[in-house]
Design a protein around this motif. Structure first.
Motif, PDB file in Angstrom:
ATOM      1  N   ILE A   1       0.850  -1.192   0.000  1.00  0.00           N
ATOM      2  CA  ILE A   1       0.000   0.000   0.000  1.00  0.00           C
ATOM      3  C   ILE A   1       0.890   1.247   0.000  1.00  0.00           C
ATOM      4  CG2 ILE A   1      -1.751   1.312   1.263  1.00  0.00           C
ATOM      5  CD1 ILE A   1      -2.731  -1.332   2.423  1.00  0.00           C
TER       6      ILE A   1
ATOM      7  N   SER B   1       1.202   5.689  -0.899  1.00  0.00           N
ATOM      8  CA  SER B   1       0.520   6.979  -1.014  1.00  0.00           C
ATOM      9  C   SER B   1       0.543   7.456  -2.463  1.00  0.00           C
ATOM     10  CB  SER B   1       1.206   8.020  -0.126  1.00  0.00           C
ATOM     11  OG  SER B   1       2.515   8.306  -0.635  1.00  0.00           O
ATOM     12  N   GLN B   2      -0.244   8.494  -2.720  1.00  0.00           N
ATOM     13  CA  GLN B   2      -0.256   9.089  -4.053  1.00  0.00           C
ATOM     14  C   GLN B   2       1.136   9.574  -4.441  1.00  0.00           C
ATOM     15  OE1 GLN B   2      -3.161   9.289  -6.001  1.00  0.00           O
ATOM     16  NE2 GLN B   2      -1.821   9.905  -7.685  1.00  0.00           N
TER      17      GLN B   2
ATOM     18  N   THR C   1      -4.988  -0.963  -7.158  1.00  0.00           N
ATOM     19  CA  THR C   1      -6.382  -0.638  -6.851  1.00  0.00           C
ATOM     20  C   THR C   1      -6.401   0.541  -5.895  1.00  0.00           C
ATOM     21  OG1 THR C   1      -7.056  -2.953  -7.102  1.00  0.00           O
ATOM     22  CG2 THR C   1      -8.554  -1.482  -5.899  1.00  0.00           C
ATOM     23  N   GLN C   2      -7.176   1.547  -6.209  1.00  0.00           N
ATOM     24  CA  GLN C   2      -7.237   2.739  -5.362  1.00  0.00           C
ATOM     25  C   GLN C   2      -8.084   2.476  -4.120  1.00  0.00           C
ATOM     26  OE1 GLN C   2      -8.414   6.340  -7.380  1.00  0.00           O
ATOM     27  NE2 GLN C   2      -7.592   7.637  -5.761  1.00  0.00           N
ATOM     28  N   GLN C   3      -7.567   2.934  -2.980  1.00  0.00           N
ATOM     29  CA  GLN C   3      -8.278   2.820  -1.711  1.00  0.00           C
ATOM     30  C   GLN C   3      -8.259   4.185  -1.040  1.00  0.00           C
ATOM     31  OE1 GLN C   3      -6.357  -0.304   0.535  1.00  0.00           O
ATOM     32  NE2 GLN C   3      -7.194  -1.917  -0.766  1.00  0.00           N
ATOM     33  N   GLY C   4      -9.237   5.016  -1.372  1.00  0.00           N
ATOM     34  CA  GLY C   4      -9.240   6.379  -0.856  1.00  0.00           C
ATOM     35  C   GLY C   4      -8.079   7.164  -1.425  1.00  0.00           C
ATOM     36  N   ASP C   5      -7.202   7.651  -0.528  1.00  0.00           N
ATOM     37  CA  ASP C   5      -6.022   8.397  -0.962  1.00  0.00           C
ATOM     38  C   ASP C   5      -4.818   7.484  -1.200  1.00  0.00           C
ATOM     39  OD1 ASP C   5      -7.434  10.766  -0.793  1.00  0.00           O
ATOM     40  OD2 ASP C   5      -6.891  11.080   1.314  1.00  0.00           O
ATOM     41  N   LEU C   6      -5.007   6.188  -1.016  1.00  0.00           N
ATOM     42  CA  LEU C   6      -3.902   5.237  -1.140  1.00  0.00           C
ATOM     43  C   LEU C   6      -4.111   4.316  -2.332  1.00  0.00           C
ATOM     44  CD1 LEU C   6      -3.612   4.247   2.634  1.00  0.00           C
ATOM     45  CD2 LEU C   6      -2.252   5.955   1.409  1.00  0.00           C
ATOM     46  N   TRP C   7      -3.027   3.634  -2.704  1.00  0.00           N
ATOM     47  CA  TRP C   7      -3.083   2.669  -3.793  1.00  0.00           C
ATOM     48  C   TRP C   7      -2.457   1.364  -3.324  1.00  0.00           C
ATOM     49  CZ3 TRP C   7      -5.092   3.794  -8.696  1.00  0.00           C
ATOM     50  CH2 TRP C   7      -5.422   5.149  -8.915  1.00  0.00           C
ATOM     51  N   GLN C   8      -3.144   0.246  -3.590  1.00  0.00           N
ATOM     52  CA  GLN C   8      -2.601  -1.069  -3.214  1.00  0.00           C
ATOM     53  C   GLN C   8      -2.336  -1.913  -4.444  1.00  0.00           C
ATOM     54  OE1 GLN C   8      -5.002  -3.722  -0.728  1.00  0.00           O
ATOM     55  NE2 GLN C   8      -3.117  -4.511   0.190  1.00  0.00           N
TER      56      GLN C   8
ATOM     57  N   ASN D   1      -2.176  -5.032  -6.748  1.00  0.00           N
ATOM     58  CA  ASN D   1      -3.142  -6.110  -6.899  1.00  0.00           C
ATOM     59  C   ASN D   1      -2.630  -7.424  -6.291  1.00  0.00           C
ATOM     60  OD1 ASN D   1      -4.838  -4.347  -8.211  1.00  0.00           O
ATOM     61  ND2 ASN D   1      -4.187  -4.977 -10.270  1.00  0.00           N
TER      62      ASN D   1
END
Length: 288
Positions: free
Chosen positions: A154, A156-157, A174-181, A183
């Motif tokens: 995970i 940050s932008q 995959t975007q999770q709010g302001d974060l990206w995880q 796949n």
């Protein structure tokens, strides 16, 4: 912090992590260790040093080492090593490992995981070329904290914007709010282990490709020599070693030789002593 306390910390950090600090880095030590002292309820840096000198507090010792370890990393850092991987190393593996259809990669000092994940993306982008191949990527680091972040995948932008093309971000995250995880299928390609390069790592087994970038610069010459020679013992004659732009094997060991025209890329120069049989690592291989 007194001069004698700083000298103790210099010795302590060199013994525990290989980090060599010059006399003018006391400000850096103080800025990084003050938060450690506060977090553990220690009032002053002098008290923290005293606690380290008394020993018996493994958690504190680990926190101090982790605080002083540089964990700078970003996706496709420096670009050139990943171009070498795609254009030189991967084609060589596909040719020379065609019978076993498998090979292994070790990312030493993997920090928060961007380097191993970048290699995983390169393999995914190779598509049909690696279909049916088994590739194991191992990421190791001294710090438990950064390994936990790497496992989670995970970011940050800001972190995903550093070196990661937008099309790859949308394809593999995959975007999770302001974060990206990252796949799940890409996360599953990589195994993570805590490892101190100063300690014996022969148990890891043999690796066809080793990325050991931007970590040797923090060690003294003898430590660099020792680590490079031990890495050579884990590699086949046709393997590849990747170092950082400011690092080299020249003048340190004759176990590797530069690959002509490929900056930062090396191959074993002499037959390396085998530490363990090929692919005899617990956990097996992960399918691409």
């Amino acid at each position: 912090m007194t001069p004698s306390e700083y000298e103790f910390l210099k010795r302590f950090l060199k013994e525990r992590s290989g980090l060599v600090l010059s006399d003018d880095k006391q400000y850096l030590v103080e800025s990084r260790l003050v938060p450690v002292a506060r977090k553990t309820g220690i009032d002053t840096l002098s008290a923290l040093v005293s606690a380290l000198q008394r020993g018996g507090n493994a958690a504190l010792a680990s926190n101090v080492v982790e605080a002083m370890t540089t964990n700078e990393s970003f996706f496709f850092r420096d670009k050139t090593p990943f171009e070498h991987f795609t254009n030189t190393m991967l084609p060589a593996m596909l040719d020379k490992r065609s019978k076993t259809r498998s090979f292994k990669i070790w990312c030493a000092a993997a920090s928060t995981g961007q380097e191993p994940y970048s290699l995983g993306i390169c393999l995914r982008e190779a598509g049909a070329k690696v279909a049916g191949w088994r590739v194991r990527i191992l990421g190791t680091d001294l710090s438990t904290e950064v390994l936990e972040k790497a496992k989670a995948g995970i970011y940050s932008q800001f972190e995903v914007q550093r070196g990661l093309p937008i099309q790859m971000l949308l394809k593999y995250f995959t975007q999770q709010g302001d974060l990206w995880q990252i796949n799940p299928d890409l996360r599953a390609m990589i195994e993570w282990r805590k490892l101190n390069l100063l300690e014996n790592f022969s148990h890891l087994g043999e690796f066809d490709i080793v990325f050991c970038r931007n970590v040797l610069i923090y060690f003294d010459q003898q430590t660099k020599i020792d680590i490079l020679q031990r890495i050579a013992k884990l590699m086949p004659e046709d393997g590849f070693l990747v170092l950082g732009a400011a690092e080299t094997v020249v003048g340190l060991t004759d176990a590797f030789q530069p690959v002509p025209g490929q900056r930062g890329l090396y191959q074993p120069k002499q037959p390396a002593a085998r530490a363990v049989p090929r692919y005899a690592v617990a956990g097996g291989l992960t399918g691409v």
